[in-house]
Scaffold this motif. Structure first.
Motif, short mmCIF file in Angstrom:
data_model
loop_
_atom_site.label_atom_id
_atom_site.label_comp_id
_atom_site.label_asym_id
_atom_site.label_seq_id
_atom_site.Cartn_x
_atom_site.Cartn_y
_atom_site.Cartn_z
N TRP A 100 0.83 -1.21 0.00
CA TRP A 100 0.00 0.00 0.00
C TRP A 100 0.86 1.26 0.00
CZ3 TRP A 100 -5.05 0.27 -0.92
CH2 TRP A 100 -5.81 -0.89 -0.73
N PHE A 101 0.37 2.27 -0.70
CA PHE A 101 1.02 3.59 -0.67
C PHE A 101 -0.06 4.64 -0.90
CE2 PHE A 101 0.91 2.24 -5.06
CZ PHE A 101 0.55 3.38 -5.75
N VAL A 102 0.24 5.87 -0.49
CA VAL A 102 -0.65 7.00 -0.76
C VAL A 102 0.12 7.98 -1.64
CG1 VAL A 102 -1.96 8.91 0.23
CG2 VAL A 102 -1.85 6.71 1.44
N GLY A 103 -0.41 8.27 -2.83
CA GLY A 103 0.28 9.14 -3.77
C GLY A 103 0.41 10.56 -3.25
N ASP A 104 1.47 11.28 -3.70
CA ASP A 104 1.57 12.69 -3.35
C ASP A 104 1.89 13.56 -4.57
OD1 ASP A 104 4.23 12.23 -3.83
OD2 ASP A 104 4.92 12.70 -1.80
N GLY A 105 1.77 12.99 -5.76
CA GLY A 105 2.09 13.72 -6.99
C GLY A 105 0.84 14.30 -7.65
N PRO A 106 1.03 14.91 -8.83
CA PRO A 106 -0.10 15.58 -9.50
C PRO A 106 -1.20 14.63 -9.98
CG PRO A 106 1.95 15.81 -10.77
CD PRO A 106 2.31 15.11 -9.50
N MET A 107 -0.90 13.36 -10.15
CA MET A 107 -1.92 12.43 -10.64
C MET A 107 -2.60 11.67 -9.51
SD MET A 107 -0.21 10.85 -14.06
CE MET A 107 -1.77 10.09 -14.52
N LEU A 108 -1.83 11.24 -8.52
CA LEU A 108 -2.37 10.34 -7.50
C LEU A 108 -2.43 10.99 -6.11
CD1 LEU A 108 -0.89 6.75 -8.05
CD2 LEU A 108 -3.17 7.61 -8.58
N GLY A 109 -2.20 12.30 -6.04
CA GLY A 109 -2.14 12.96 -4.74
C GLY A 109 -3.32 12.61 -3.84
N GLY A 110 -3.05 12.06 -2.67
CA GLY A 110 -4.10 11.76 -1.70
C GLY A 110 -4.83 10.45 -1.95
N LEU A 111 -4.52 9.77 -3.04
CA LEU A 111 -5.24 8.53 -3.36
C LEU A 111 -4.41 7.32 -2.91
CD1 LEU A 111 -6.52 9.52 -6.91
CD2 LEU A 111 -7.93 9.22 -4.86
N ARG A 112 -5.10 6.33 -2.35
CA ARG A 112 -4.47 5.15 -1.80
C ARG A 112 -4.56 4.01 -2.81
NH1 ARG A 112 -6.11 1.35 2.35
NH2 ARG A 112 -4.30 0.89 3.68
N ARG A 113 -3.44 3.40 -3.08
CA ARG A 113 -3.39 2.29 -4.05
C ARG A 113 -2.50 1.19 -3.48
NH1 ARG A 113 -4.14 4.14 -9.48
NH2 ARG A 113 -6.04 5.34 -9.47
N SER A 114 -2.57 0.02 -4.09
CA SER A 114 -1.72 -1.07 -3.61
C SER A 114 -1.13 -1.87 -4.76
CB SER A 114 -2.50 -2.02 -2.71
OG SER A 114 -1.66 -3.07 -2.29
N PHE A 115 0.13 -2.28 -4.58
CA PHE A 115 0.80 -3.24 -5.47
C PHE A 115 0.54 -4.67 -5.01
CE2 PHE A 115 3.92 0.34 -6.17
CZ PHE A 115 3.89 0.37 -7.55
N GLY A 116 -0.26 -4.86 -3.95
CA GLY A 116 -0.37 -6.19 -3.37
C GLY A 116 0.95 -6.56 -2.69
N PRO A 117 1.04 -7.80 -2.19
CA PRO A 117 2.29 -8.22 -1.52
C PRO A 117 3.51 -7.90 -2.38
CG PRO A 117 0.60 -9.89 -1.26
CD PRO A 117 0.03 -8.85 -2.19
N SER A 118 4.50 -7.28 -1.77
CA SER A 118 5.64 -6.74 -2.52
C SER A 118 6.94 -6.96 -1.76
CB SER A 118 5.45 -5.23 -2.76
OG SER A 118 4.26 -4.99 -3.48
N ALA A 119 8.05 -6.86 -2.50
CA ALA A 119 9.36 -7.00 -1.87
C ALA A 119 10.33 -6.05 -2.55
CB ALA A 119 9.87 -8.43 -2.00
N VAL A 120 11.32 -5.58 -1.78
CA VAL A 120 12.44 -4.85 -2.37
C VAL A 120 13.68 -5.72 -2.19
CG1 VAL A 120 13.88 -2.78 -2.27
CG2 VAL A 120 11.41 -2.61 -1.89
N VAL A 121 14.40 -5.91 -3.30
CA VAL A 121 15.64 -6.69 -3.23
C VAL A 121 16.78 -5.86 -3.83
CG1 VAL A 121 14.41 -8.89 -3.44
CG2 VAL A 121 15.32 -7.79 -5.50
N ARG A 122 18.00 -6.26 -3.47
CA ARG A 122 19.18 -5.63 -4.05
C ARG A 122 19.94 -6.69 -4.83
NH1 ARG A 122 22.43 -1.33 -3.58
NH2 ARG A 122 20.99 -0.31 -2.16
N VAL A 123 20.30 -6.36 -6.06
CA VAL A 123 21.15 -7.25 -6.86
C VAL A 123 22.27 -6.38 -7.42
CG1 VAL A 123 19.45 -7.06 -8.74
CG2 VAL A 123 21.28 -8.76 -8.89
N ASP A 124 23.51 -6.76 -7.12
CA ASP A 124 24.66 -5.88 -7.36
C ASP A 124 24.34 -4.51 -6.75
OD1 ASP A 124 25.76 -8.06 -8.57
OD2 ASP A 124 25.46 -7.37 -10.61
N ASP A 125 24.39 -3.44 -7.56
CA ASP A 125 24.09 -2.12 -6.97
C ASP A 125 22.75 -1.59 -7.48
OD1 ASP A 125 24.48 0.04 -5.34
OD2 ASP A 125 25.89 1.06 -6.68
N ILE A 126 21.82 -2.50 -7.70
CA ILE A 126 20.50 -2.12 -8.22
C ILE A 126 19.41 -2.60 -7.26
CG2 ILE A 126 18.87 -2.35 -10.14
CD1 ILE A 126 21.22 -2.83 -11.99
N GLU A 127 18.55 -1.69 -6.83
CA GLU A 127 17.40 -2.06 -6.02
C GLU A 127 16.22 -2.34 -6.96
OE1 GLU A 127 17.05 -0.24 -1.73
OE2 GLU A 127 17.37 1.36 -3.18
#
Ligand SMILES: [Zn+2]
Length: 510
Positions: free
Chosen positions: A386-413
């Motif tokens: 889940w995240f709440v947008g703060d830009g010109p398109m999604l400002g104040g709107l709540r959306r979700s990517f569903g279950p998510s993960a951040v990983v690092r591979v070499d120097d790339i997230e």
């Protein structure tokens, strides 16, 4: 007099080439909000509904808001999902006595039993409410507008910006015209002209190029007392349907010969300038080569993967750009998103800091965007998406990517997600611990919407075509239903239109 107005939002942009059909769950993954729940979530954000409510308050309407529902762009809408959502609108319409109907639609919805889903909804609404009740609709400027839609809706108003930042304004414009119609001051209907193209050459972008002048001319024409709205739609090329492509609409009254010749003058310009491409579409290898030597002195390099844009029905799972960035050892970079629910499931069994071998992405259809990359990643974090947008398109709107993960591979997230969404708001990275402003290279899945939030932080923007489902190589897609000949699939003949196509040779009209 207090007018009773039925309002609803139902939006789907159907990529008929997608392997993912669009069922009830796909709408629930984006949003399905009934009545006051919709008003609470969307009633004061940059949405069509907010514009409807602005006008409703001004004129003291009695509004019955039925539903706000959208699914991410994907394959044909399943009949059951259409019946569920359209049925909710019709059930309220059936109670009757509405002075006006106001619908926020996208205008490229294909249902599994019907090529013109928006027109089918309007047909049923008309059957319920009769010919006399004024019906106003708003459209995304990527609508494929059908003749049926224009004959059933009296008032049609499309977005005038791409990136889309005028949703509320568009809702307000349509509602204002509806008010004048209900009062009896005007008697509008809408005409449509099109050209044999899959879409306007630059997808209708309004931050640069010929659309700026076209819209200025349209606004000038709207000053005529018999003209209420001019809409210039880019169309949506990934819908394999008979009425695909760019259209110009005039909602007006009086001299329709004049309105028609005006609309044709803009459509002629769209046709005449069909070779004038604003973007340079790089290969992923060329993009990664530029990324490897980029100096981020004035902000990061933004690399947009145009072809794998989930915002146009791309699967968002192409790993081609990630693979190219890894191959060149690009440092301090991020890639978002890679849509891979299986990978998220695997990762969710590990702890932050663990190292895991993954076959990431490229699973839905490797013919478009390549196969998976085999990588060893370090898990940086897990999230419910889940995240709440703060830009010109999604400002104040709540959306979700569903279950998510951040990983690092070499120097790339890498942001790995379950529910496909294009990247158009900084919070789609920041909420997951990735700070795009501190990156040297930000690779994201989007065609053009990203520019609204990311251009202000960018040192430079480049665009690549990874060969994924929304590739510009249209000849790779199995079109069957679009009328032929059509540009750019065919060379012609287009006798009734401008002669011999020559690159960048046509004189601009405006
Ligand atoms: Zn759009």
């Amino acid at each position: 007099m207090t007018f009773r107005v039925l309002t609803a939002e139902l939006s789907h942009e159907t990529n008929t080439f997608s392997r993912h059909s669009t069922g009830r769950q796909a709408f629930e993954d984006r949003y399905v909000l009934f009545g006051q729940e919709a008003v609470a979530a969307r009633g004061d954000a940059n949405t069509e509904l907010a514009g409807f409510l602005d006008v409703g308050r001004k004129f003291d309407w009695q509004i019955e808001h039925v539903v706000s529902a959208a699914a991410g762009p994907s394959g044909k809408v399943e009949g059951a999902a259409f019946e569920w959502l359209a049925g909710s609108i019709l059930a309220v319409a059936e109670r009757g006595h509405f002075d006006g109907i106001l619908l926020g639609l996208h205008g490229a919805m294909v249902v599994d039993f019907c090529e013109d889903g928006d027109g089918e909804l309007l047909r049923r609404v008309r059957a319920m409410c009769g010919a006399e009740v004024p019906v106003a609709i708003t459209l995304d400027s990527h609508a494929n507008v059908t003749r049926q839609m224009c004959s059933l809706a009296d008032i049609v108003v499309s977005f005038r910006t791409y990136p889309h930042v005028d949703m509320r304004e568009t809702g307000l414009r349509a509602a204002t015209i509806l008010q004048a119609t209900m009062v009896g001051d005007i008697d509008p209907r809408t005409i449509r002209v099109g050209r044999p193209m899959l879409e306007e050459t630059n997808g209708g972008r309004t931050d640069a190029g010929p659309m700026i002048a076209r819209l200025a001319v349209a606004e000038e024409y709207e000053k005529h007392p018999d003209v209420f709205a001019v809409s210039i739609n880019a169309g949506f090329a990934s819908t394999d349907a008979a009425e695909v492509g760019p259209t110009v609409l005039v909602t007006g009254q009086g001299d329709f010969d004049r309105h028609s010749s005006f609309a044709n003058s803009i459509a002629d310009d769209i046709w005449a300038r069909r070779f004038e491409t604003l973007n340079e579409y790089l290969t992923v290898d060329a993009a990664a080569t530029l990324a490897a030597r980029f100096d981020p002195g004035e902000g990061p390099l933004i690399v947009a993967d145009y072809a794998d844009n989930p915002g146009a029905g791309g699967y968002g799972d192409s790993a081609a750009l990630l693979g190219a960035l890894l191959e060149r050892g690009v440092s301090n970079a991020c890639v978002a998103p890679i849509v891979d629910a299986d990978a998220v499931r695997v990762l969710s069994g590990f702890d932050v800091g663990d190292r895991i071998s993954l076959e990431l992405g490229g699973k839905v259809d490797p013919e478009f965007g390549g196969g998976p990359v085999s990588i060893e990643v370090e898990l940086s974090g897990l999230s419910d998406g889940w995240f709440v947008g703060d830009g010109p398109m999604l400002g104040g709107l709540r959306r979700s990517f569903g279950p998510s993960a951040v990983v690092r591979v070499d120097d790339i997230e890498v942001l790995i997600v379950t529910v496909a969404q294009q990247i158009l708001d900084l919070q789609q990275l920041k909420s997951f611990g990735i700070d795009p402003e501190r990156k040297r290279v930000v690779a994201l899945k989007s065609m053009h919407h990203f520019r609204a939030a990311f251009e202000p932080i960018a040192g430079k923007v480049i665009v690549c075509d990874s060969g994924a489902l929304c590739t510009l190589a249209y000849e790779r897609l199995p079109y069957q239903n679009v009328p032929r000949p059509i540009f750019p699939l065919d060379d012609g003949p287009y006798e009734h239109l401008s002669p011999a196509p020559r690159a960048n040779s046509s004189a601009p009209l405006y």
